[in-house]
Design a protein around this motif. Structure first.
Motif, mmCIF file in Angstrom:
data_model
loop_
_atom_site.group_PDB
_atom_site.id
_atom_site.type_symbol
_atom_site.label_atom_id
_atom_site.label_comp_id
_atom_site.label_asym_id
_atom_site.label_seq_id
_atom_site.Cartn_x
_atom_site.Cartn_y
_atom_site.Cartn_z
ATOM 1 N N VAL A 32 14.323 41.378 41.417
ATOM 2 C CA VAL A 32 15.040 40.276 40.776
ATOM 3 C C VAL A 32 14.230 38.983 40.860
ATOM 4 C CG1 VAL A 32 17.113 38.842 40.913
ATOM 5 C CG2 VAL A 32 17.301 41.319 41.130
ATOM 6 N N SER A 33 13.622 38.744 42.027
ATOM 7 C CA SER A 33 12.825 37.520 42.184
ATOM 8 C C SER A 33 11.634 37.514 41.227
ATOM 9 C CB SER A 33 12.339 37.395 43.629
ATOM 10 O OG SER A 33 13.435 37.337 44.523
ATOM 11 N N PHE A 35 11.446 39.162 38.448
ATOM 12 C CA PHE A 35 11.948 39.018 37.084
ATOM 13 C C PHE A 35 12.306 37.562 36.787
ATOM 14 C CE2 PHE A 35 15.296 39.060 33.882
ATOM 15 C CZ PHE A 35 14.728 39.847 32.893
ATOM 16 N N CYS A 36 12.997 36.919 37.742
ATOM 17 C CA CYS A 36 13.371 35.525 37.530
ATOM 18 C C CYS A 36 12.133 34.629 37.444
ATOM 19 C CB CYS A 36 14.293 35.052 38.659
ATOM 20 S SG CYS A 36 15.916 35.855 38.661
ATOM 21 N N GLY A 37 11.167 34.908 38.324
ATOM 22 C CA GLY A 37 9.953 34.095 38.279
ATOM 23 C C GLY A 37 9.217 34.246 36.967
ATOM 24 N N THR A 39 10.550 35.157 34.189
ATOM 25 C CA THR A 39 11.365 34.549 33.129
ATOM 26 C C THR A 39 11.153 33.047 33.070
ATOM 27 O OG1 THR A 39 13.030 36.285 33.413
ATOM 28 C CG2 THR A 39 13.709 34.275 32.273
ATOM 29 N N ILE A 40 11.130 32.407 34.243
ATOM 30 C CA ILE A 40 10.912 30.955 34.270
ATOM 31 C C ILE A 40 9.544 30.607 33.711
ATOM 32 C CG2 ILE A 40 10.628 28.975 35.811
ATOM 33 C CD1 ILE A 40 12.754 30.237 37.612
ATOM 34 N N ALA A 186 17.002 30.346 27.668
ATOM 35 C CA ALA A 186 17.880 30.703 28.794
ATOM 36 C C ALA A 186 18.873 31.778 28.387
ATOM 37 C CB ALA A 186 18.594 29.461 29.300
ATOM 38 N N ALA A 189 17.050 34.998 28.462
ATOM 39 C CA ALA A 189 16.770 35.464 29.822
ATOM 40 C C ALA A 189 18.005 36.048 30.482
ATOM 41 C CB ALA A 189 16.225 34.301 30.648
ATOM 42 N N VAL A 190 19.151 35.415 30.302
ATOM 43 C CA VAL A 190 20.392 35.940 30.908
ATOM 44 C C VAL A 190 20.726 37.303 30.324
ATOM 45 C CG1 VAL A 190 22.884 35.556 31.089
ATOM 46 C CG2 VAL A 190 21.298 33.669 31.484
ATOM 47 N N LEU A 193 18.387 39.830 31.915
ATOM 48 C CA LEU A 193 18.733 40.065 33.320
ATOM 49 C C LEU A 193 19.958 40.954 33.441
ATOM 50 C CD1 LEU A 193 18.015 39.357 36.242
ATOM 51 C CD2 LEU A 193 19.528 37.383 36.056
ATOM 52 N N MET A 197 19.462 44.514 35.679
ATOM 53 C CA MET A 197 20.026 44.695 37.019
ATOM 54 C C MET A 197 20.561 46.109 37.255
ATOM 55 S SD MET A 197 19.543 42.170 38.972
ATOM 56 C CE MET A 197 20.744 42.539 40.237
#
Length: 745
Positions: A32-33, A35-37, A39-40, A186, A189-190, A193, A197
């Protein structure tokens, strides 16, 4: 109340620790980290690119407006229809993105803009960009706050500049653009995600379950249960890992003692290695510091071992090291000899104690070290050293070959010479080098003066490395005389170092350092080229002087040396027959076939060769007849003995007779007295060199000496020698007793 809150907080922290301790949770958090990184990063990169795209669109829009205004203005400026032009500019400014439009007619100094509140009759200031466009005819643009300002030239159909146009376009607001872009990205990205998950949880459980099983097995093995079952029946990567881990544990279980042996024992001699010796010495220093006892360290280096390796190979060298190790341990009274049974049993080093018997180690190469325990007096270390030197010096028979080597030993004591392991080894090493410099096969106790000498040597090595770059080297030239005609036939190039502190240094003070560090090759190349260049200058001036240059062994054996010499001769313009290269007798005899091949290649180009310091080596007559040399140079030690030492005079006479028989020219070095000159010339030596005729001098001084003094002085010397009784007396070696009463006595 506070107590309950504190207890609840600690309970929550413990639950979080337990939760994150799970490999499954860590894996999911990692995914998840990541993926979030990503994505940002993706959103930031996309936002930046979109912002740049919006700015480019605004710039293109401004350029299009500028082109439109330029085209509209051409007929109006040509016909001076300023009112119509003003109306059209006002219609352009009506666009909310266009802030300002202005056209300037330099012919009538009239400025027309799109502002309804002004008229072209009103005086207005012309922007600096418009003036620059009128001068250069090139379009300009710049970003000014929230505007994009463009100035273009208005050209007639023939290319003539009619005027200039200035347009100000509103830039898009960065904050508004970025916010819009971020909102869009955003949402994407949501959405991604939300899809990723569940997939991550599903595959994470399936992937980590066998990993957890393997981890549990590894914990059991680390606790000492080597029989714990591994999931070796799996066919995936986990099964491969399990089988590899099982095999690794099996090998570790079988080879633990052998690993310890390899870590602390030298494989060739079966003595302790450098690391184990360091540990033993540090432990002994700690114990001696508590008891107040003294220790002694012997640093042993074998003499002439490299020659054994080079001649017979490393296998013989290893057998020699093993035998030497056995002799050292036996002289020290170690019952096991070189094979250390303690090493094989995997005994762990005991710290904080003094050794009960001497500790012997091979530090590497042909270097050994001995630690004498505190019960042995430091003064007795010399007795051990003498015994070791004697034992090592005895001949050793290996594969039918009798080999003789020596040992140089340095001794340093704790605490008088050093109080650390590094200091003791360093100082013992310094003392060993003093023993080796004294001729080898002996020992020296460490003296602080040795440290100063070693420091001076290291300092000179550093200074020698920079001497070439600082142009501190210079060549001096000593004349070589034809004794028959009294003419100067050549010179020998001799190197001098203009040291910034020590003054002018002869090669004897630094040449051994140059050879050890490998700088001799670079220095020798400079000497050769400089001498050839100077010889070429003299040759072009009409001087037929032969230039003799000494060649070191490292320089001679370097790859491509012959090609380098021939290339230098050609580049400098020195006639090849005027260059004479001098090799020492020991170099010439070391490998006669190799020397002959290299010399033949250069002699084919016209270069001469001479054997320098002849009589100091161990020449074989059979080898001499096969070497393609041109001259012998009699060493100055024999020349100095003329009139003093009968044996030296016999040697000189023999060398000259040998040179005549083999067809070699001969040159007597170190001729300093008329008696020496008379003796060598009466026995057929035609060329002489020495202080009697001239000391080594710079090229400029040599030229001045040649012009002012050479002819007159040489004739006077030769006439005096030929006309004197000394020449008659020294002409026959049978009269040596009359000439050398001290030698006879």
């Amino acid at each position: 109340m506070r107590g309950r809150d504190k207890t609840a907080g600690q309970s929550w922290l413990n639950e979080m620790r337990l939760l994150t301790a799970s490999l499954r949770v860590r894996f999911i958090l990692l995914v998840v980290s990541l993926f979030c990184g990503l994505t940002i990063v993706m959103i930031m990169a996309a936002s930046y690119l979109d912002l740049r795209d919006e700015e480019k669109k605004a710039l293109d829009r401004a350029s299009a407006v500028a082109v439109t205004v330029s085209r509209l203005a051409v007929p109006h400026l040509t016909n001076h229809h300023y009112l119509i032009l003003e109306q059209e500019l006002e219609s352009i400014v009506a666009d909310p993105l266009v802030r300002h439009v202005q056209v300037f007619d330099p012919a009538r100094n009239i400025s027309v803009d799109g502002n309804p509140a002004t008229s072209y009759f009103d005086a207005s200031e012309m922007p600096a960009d418009m003036a620059r466009v009128l001068e250069t005819g090139k379009q300009t643009f710049r970003l000014a706050g929230d505007l994009i300002e463009i100035s273009v030239a208005i050209r007639a159909h023939g290319g003539e500049i009619l005027g200039a146009a200035f347009i100000g376009i509103v830039r898009p607001e960065a904050g508004t653009v970025i916010w819009t872009i971020w909102q869009r990205n955003a949402v994407i990205a949501v959405f991604l995600l939300a899809i990723a998950m569940p997939i991550t949880f599903h595959f994470g459980n399936g992937f980590l379950k066998p990993v957890r099983h393997l981890t549990q097995t590894a914990h059991r093995v680390s606790a000492g249960d080597f029989d714990a079952p591994f999931p070796v029946d799996r066919r995936d990567e986990i099964g491969v890992l399990a089988r590899a881990y099982r095999d690794m544990v099996h090998r570790i279980r079988e080879n633990l003692e052998h690993i310890h042996w390899l870590a602390f024992v030298d494989d060739v001699t079966k003595l302790f290695n450098r690391e184990r010796f360091r540990q033993e010495l540090e432990a002994a220093i700690t114990a001696a510091g508590q008891t107040g006892e003294a220790l002694a360290v012997l640093f042993i280096d074998l003499d002439r071992f490299k020659r054994v390796n080079d001649t017979y190979g490393h296998d013989v060298g290893d057998r020699l090291l093993l035998e030497i190790a056995g002799r050292i341990t036996r002289e020290l009274g170690i019952a096991d000899g070189p094979v250390l049974s303690a090493g094989r049993s995997g005994a762990v080093l005991a710290t904080g104690r003094l050794p009960e018997q001497p500790v012997v180690a091979r530090l590497g190469g042909d270097e050994f070290a001995v630690l004498l325990p505190g019960r042995i007096r430091v003064s007795a270390a010399g007795d051990f050293a003498v015994n070791i030197v004697r034992a090592v010096a005895a001949p050793i028979d290996i594969a039918g070959v009798s080999i003789v080597v020596g040992a140089s030993i340095g001794i340093a004591a704790y605490p008088s010479d050093a109080t650390t392991c590094t200091g003791l080894l360093k100082n013992a090493d310094i003392a060993m080098y003093q023993a080796k410099n004294g001729g080898g096969s002996g020992f020296r106790y460490y003296d602080a003066e040795f440290d100063r000498i070693a420091s001076d040597r290291v300092r000179m090595e550093g200074e020698l490395r920079t001497a070439m770059a600082h142009h501190e080297f210079e060549l001096y030239y000593q004349p070589q005389i034809d004794a028959a005609g009294g003419t100067v036939v050549g010179v020998e190039a001799l190197l001098r170092w203009h040291h910034p502190v020590r003054g002018v240094l002869a090669p004897g003070t630094f040449m051994d350092i140059a050879e050890e560090t490998g700088l001799i090759v670079e220095i020798g190349a400079w000497v050769l080229e400089t001498a050839c260049r100077q010889g070429a200058i003299w040759a072009r001036a009409g001087g037929n002087l032969r230039v003799a240059v000494n060649i070191s062994q490292a320089q001679f054996l370097a790859d491509g040396f012959a090609e380098t010499v021939l290339e230098i001769v050609e580049r400098t313009g020195l006639p090849a027959h005027l260059l004479e290269l001098e090799l020492t007798e020991s170099m010439a005899m070391a490998n006669t076939e190799l020397v002959a091949r290299a010399v033949d290649a250069m002699r084919g180009g016209g270069i001469r060769f001479a054997i320098d310091d002849f009589g100091t080596g161990y020449s074989s007559l059979a080898h001499l007849t096969r070497l393609p040399f041109d001259a012998f140079k009699i060493d100055r030690t024999f020349t100095a003995g003329i009139g003093v030492d009968k044996s030296a005079m016999v040697i000189v006479q023999t060398i000259l007779a040998m040179a005549r028989s083999l067809g070699y020219e001969s040159v007597a070095e170190g001729v300093e007295t008329p008696e020496q000159l008379a003796f060598v010339t009466s026995h057929g030596c035609r060329h002489v060199q020495g202080f009697l005729f001239g000391r080594p001098m710079t090229a400029e001084a040599f030229e001045l000496w040649m012009a002012q003094h050479a002819a007159r002085e040489l004739r006077a010397i030769l006439v005096a020698v030929k006309g004197g009784a000394m020449a008659k007396t020294l002409g026959d070696v049978s009269n040596l007793d009359a000439v050398c009463p001290r030698a006879v006595a």
